[in-house]
Design a protein around this motif. Structure first.
Motif, PDB file in Angstrom:
ATOM      1  N   ARG A 138       0.834  -1.202   0.000  1.00 40.68           N
ATOM      2  CA  ARG A 138       0.000   0.000   0.000  1.00 40.68           C
ATOM      3  C   ARG A 138       0.875   1.261   0.000  1.00 40.68           C
ATOM      4  NH1 ARG A 138      -4.217   2.977  -1.572  1.00 40.68           N
ATOM      5  NH2 ARG A 138      -4.881   4.480   0.015  1.00 40.68           N
ATOM      6  N   LEU A 139       1.911   1.281   0.838  1.00 39.38           N
ATOM      7  CA  LEU A 139       2.811   2.426   0.894  1.00 39.38           C
ATOM      8  C   LEU A 139       3.463   2.686  -0.460  1.00 39.38           C
ATOM      9  CD1 LEU A 139       4.497   1.699   4.322  1.00 39.38           C
ATOM     10  CD2 LEU A 139       3.492   3.887   3.705  1.00 39.38           C
ATOM     11  N   LEU A 140       3.996   1.638  -1.060  1.00 40.53           N
ATOM     12  CA  LEU A 140       4.687   1.804  -2.336  1.00 40.53           C
ATOM     13  C   LEU A 140       3.732   2.247  -3.434  1.00 40.53           C
ATOM     14  CD1 LEU A 140       7.083  -1.284  -2.213  1.00 40.53           C
ATOM     15  CD2 LEU A 140       7.679   1.127  -1.867  1.00 40.53           C
ATOM     16  N   THR A 141       2.493   1.772  -3.373  1.00 37.61           N
ATOM     17  CA  THR A 141       1.497   2.193  -4.352  1.00 37.61           C
ATOM     18  C   THR A 141       1.224   3.688  -4.240  1.00 37.61           C
ATOM     19  OG1 THR A 141       0.465   0.007  -4.324  1.00 37.61           O
ATOM     20  CG2 THR A 141      -0.867   1.837  -5.160  1.00 37.61           C
ATOM     21  N   LEU A 142       1.085   4.180  -3.023  1.00 41.09           N
ATOM     22  CA  LEU A 142       0.855   5.608  -2.817  1.00 41.09           C
ATOM     23  C   LEU A 142       2.060   6.428  -3.236  1.00 41.09           C
ATOM     24  CD1 LEU A 142      -1.023   5.686   0.606  1.00 41.09           C
ATOM     25  CD2 LEU A 142      -1.975   6.132  -1.655  1.00 41.09           C
ATOM     26  N   TRP A 143       3.245   5.969  -2.858  1.00 42.11           N
ATOM     27  CA  TRP A 143       4.451   6.679  -3.270  1.00 42.11           C
ATOM     28  C   TRP A 143       4.529   6.782  -4.792  1.00 42.11           C
ATOM     29  CZ3 TRP A 143       9.153   4.581   0.051  1.00 42.11           C
ATOM     30  CH2 TRP A 143       8.947   4.941   1.395  1.00 42.11           C
ATOM     31  N   ALA A 144       4.249   5.666  -5.466  1.00 44.13           N
ATOM     32  CA  ALA A 144       4.324   5.644  -6.926  1.00 44.13           C
ATOM     33  C   ALA A 144       3.337   6.628  -7.547  1.00 44.13           C
ATOM     34  CB  ALA A 144       4.069   4.231  -7.447  1.00 44.13           C
ATOM     35  N   GLU A 145       2.115   6.664  -7.019  1.00 44.13           N
ATOM     36  CA  GLU A 145       1.107   7.567  -7.572  1.00 44.13           C
ATOM     37  C   GLU A 145       1.488   9.016  -7.344  1.00 44.13           C
ATOM     38  OE1 GLU A 145      -3.683   8.620  -7.294  1.00 44.13           O
ATOM     39  OE2 GLU A 145      -2.892   6.866  -6.229  1.00 44.13           O
ATOM     40  N   ALA A 146       1.937   9.332  -6.126  1.00 40.94           N
ATOM     41  CA  ALA A 146       2.330  10.715  -5.827  1.00 40.94           C
ATOM     42  C   ALA A 146       3.477  11.163  -6.724  1.00 40.94           C
ATOM     43  CB  ALA A 146       2.712  10.846  -4.356  1.00 40.94           C
ATOM     44  N   ARG A 147       4.484  10.309  -6.860  1.00 38.87           N
ATOM     45  CA  ARG A 147       5.631  10.668  -7.691  1.00 38.87           C
ATOM     46  C   ARG A 147       5.218  10.821  -9.160  1.00 38.87           C
ATOM     47  NH1 ARG A 147       9.220  13.205  -7.138  1.00 38.87           N
ATOM     48  NH2 ARG A 147      10.650  12.089  -8.516  1.00 38.87           N
ATOM     49  N   ALA A 148       4.388   9.902  -9.645  1.00 39.15           N
ATOM     50  CA  ALA A 148       4.005   9.943 -11.059  1.00 39.15           C
ATOM     51  C   ALA A 148       3.131  11.153 -11.374  1.00 39.15           C
ATOM     52  CB  ALA A 148       3.285   8.651 -11.427  1.00 39.15           C
ATOM     53  N   ARG A 149       2.212  11.479 -10.487  1.00 37.49           N
ATOM     54  CA  ARG A 149       1.262  12.553 -10.771  1.00 37.49           C
ATOM     55  C   ARG A 149       1.794  13.931 -10.413  1.00 37.49           C
ATOM     56  NH1 ARG A 149      -4.336  11.485  -7.989  1.00 37.49           N
ATOM     57  NH2 ARG A 149      -4.825  13.378  -9.197  1.00 37.49           N
ATOM     58  N   PHE A 150       2.540  14.012  -9.307  1.00 36.14           N
ATOM     59  CA  PHE A 150       2.859  15.329  -8.757  1.00 36.14           C
ATOM     60  C   PHE A 150       4.328  15.536  -8.420  1.00 36.14           C
ATOM     61  CE2 PHE A 150      -1.487  14.165  -7.193  1.00 36.14           C
ATOM     62  CZ  PHE A 150      -2.199  15.030  -8.022  1.00 36.14           C
ATOM     63  N   GLY A 151       5.194  14.598  -8.764  1.00 36.93           N
ATOM     64  CA  GLY A 151       6.586  14.671  -8.329  1.00 36.93           C
ATOM     65  C   GLY A 151       7.554  15.253  -9.323  1.00 36.93           C
ATOM     66  N   LYS A 152       7.054  15.935 -10.341  1.00 36.77           N
ATOM     67  CA  LYS A 152       7.942  16.420 -11.398  1.00 36.77           C
ATOM     68  C   LYS A 152       8.907  17.509 -10.924  1.00 36.77           C
ATOM     69  CE  LYS A 152       5.913  13.920 -14.660  1.00 36.77           C
ATOM     70  NZ  LYS A 152       4.837  13.307 -13.838  1.00 36.77           N
ATOM     71  N   GLY A 153       8.565  18.217  -9.858  1.00 33.32           N
ATOM     72  CA  GLY A 153       9.368  19.377  -9.452  1.00 33.32           C
ATOM     73  C   GLY A 153      10.535  19.076  -8.543  1.00 33.32           C
ATOM     74  N   GLY A 154      10.801  17.804  -8.269  1.00 36.94           N
ATOM     75  CA  GLY A 154      11.916  17.477  -7.380  1.00 36.94           C
ATOM     76  C   GLY A 154      11.872  16.013  -7.002  1.00 36.94           C
ATOM     77  N   PRO A 155      12.732  15.558  -6.086  1.00 36.99           N
ATOM     78  CA  PRO A 155      12.861  14.136  -5.783  1.00 36.99           C
ATOM     79  C   PRO A 155      11.909  13.610  -4.719  1.00 36.99           C
ATOM     80  CG  PRO A 155      14.564  15.337  -4.612  1.00 36.99           C
ATOM     81  CD  PRO A 155      13.799  16.354  -5.425  1.00 36.99           C
TER      82      PRO A 155
END
Length: 221
Positions: A138-155
């Protein structure tokens, strides 16, 4: 302001409160209390500054104002310095970040019980139950979604460091302690969190502590 925290090696909620204070940009003093040590029962009853939270940490004092609980501390500090310092400006990103923080605050009990935070330790043979594995997925799924959708501006999860990273930083520590295998995007995120200057300061302080709490020195059985 004064922030009262527990042992830096073990206290995940203290790490969240401390990172929140750092993120605020406001000056604060810190007082570390040896939670669960031999004198803990006496310390938490005799230390006036711990009284409002009944001995729970972290607890933030700001003049006459007192705030306990990490999520409440973030909200209090965001009111003082502006919510954009903690939360994404984009409405959809902010909605997801708030939901992820709330889920971390209230959930993942199997993982938290089985794999206690221990910054100094490295354990490679921890037993992973199905309940803990479900939390990890569940954690990794959320991390993946956040990074894919909204993580373009940094790490970080939403690009720049914010409240979501504050709340998931102890999970990064746990994954490293217990050698949890994660995909490449999560490895990159964890590295960014671990190498953050504030985390490095916390890690150095944790490694310098002399306290040992035996119940947190091995995975729960």
């Amino acid at each position: 302001m004064k922030l009262i925290i527990g042992n830096k090696n073990y206290s995940s909620w203290s790490l969240r409160g401390w990172l929140a204070c750092k993120q605020s940009g406001l000056h604060f003093d810190e007082l570390t209390v040896p939670i669960l040590g031999e004198d803990w029962d006496r310390i938490k009853t005799e230390t006036d500054e711990l009284a409002p939270s009944h001995g729970k940490v972290p607890i933030l004092w700001d003049g006459d104002a007192v705030v306990w609980d990490s999520l409440a501390i973030i909200d209090y500090l965001a009111d003082k310095v502006g919510r954009d310092r903690f939360w994404p400006k984009d409405e959809a990103a902010r909605a997801m970040a708030r939901s992820m923080v709330a889920e971390m605050h209230a959930g993942y009990m199997a993982l938290r019980r089985a794999l206690p935070m221990n910054v100094r330790k490295r354990i490679t043979d921890a037993p992973i139950t199905e309940e803990v594995r479900a939390d990890i997925v569940r954690l990794l799924t959320l991390w993946a979604e956040a990074r894919a959708r909204f993580g373009k501006g940094g790490p970080f999860l939403f690009g720049t460091f914010g409240a979501a990273d504050v709340f998931y930083a102890p999970i990064v520590s746990r994954f490293l302690t217990y050698g949890i295998g994660v995909p490449g995007f999560a490895q990159a995120y964890m590295q960014a969190v671990w190498e953050h200057d504030w985390m490095q300061a916390w890690i150095a302080a944790a490694e310098a502590e002399e306290w040992v709490i035996e119940q947190y020195e091995a995975p729960a059985k």
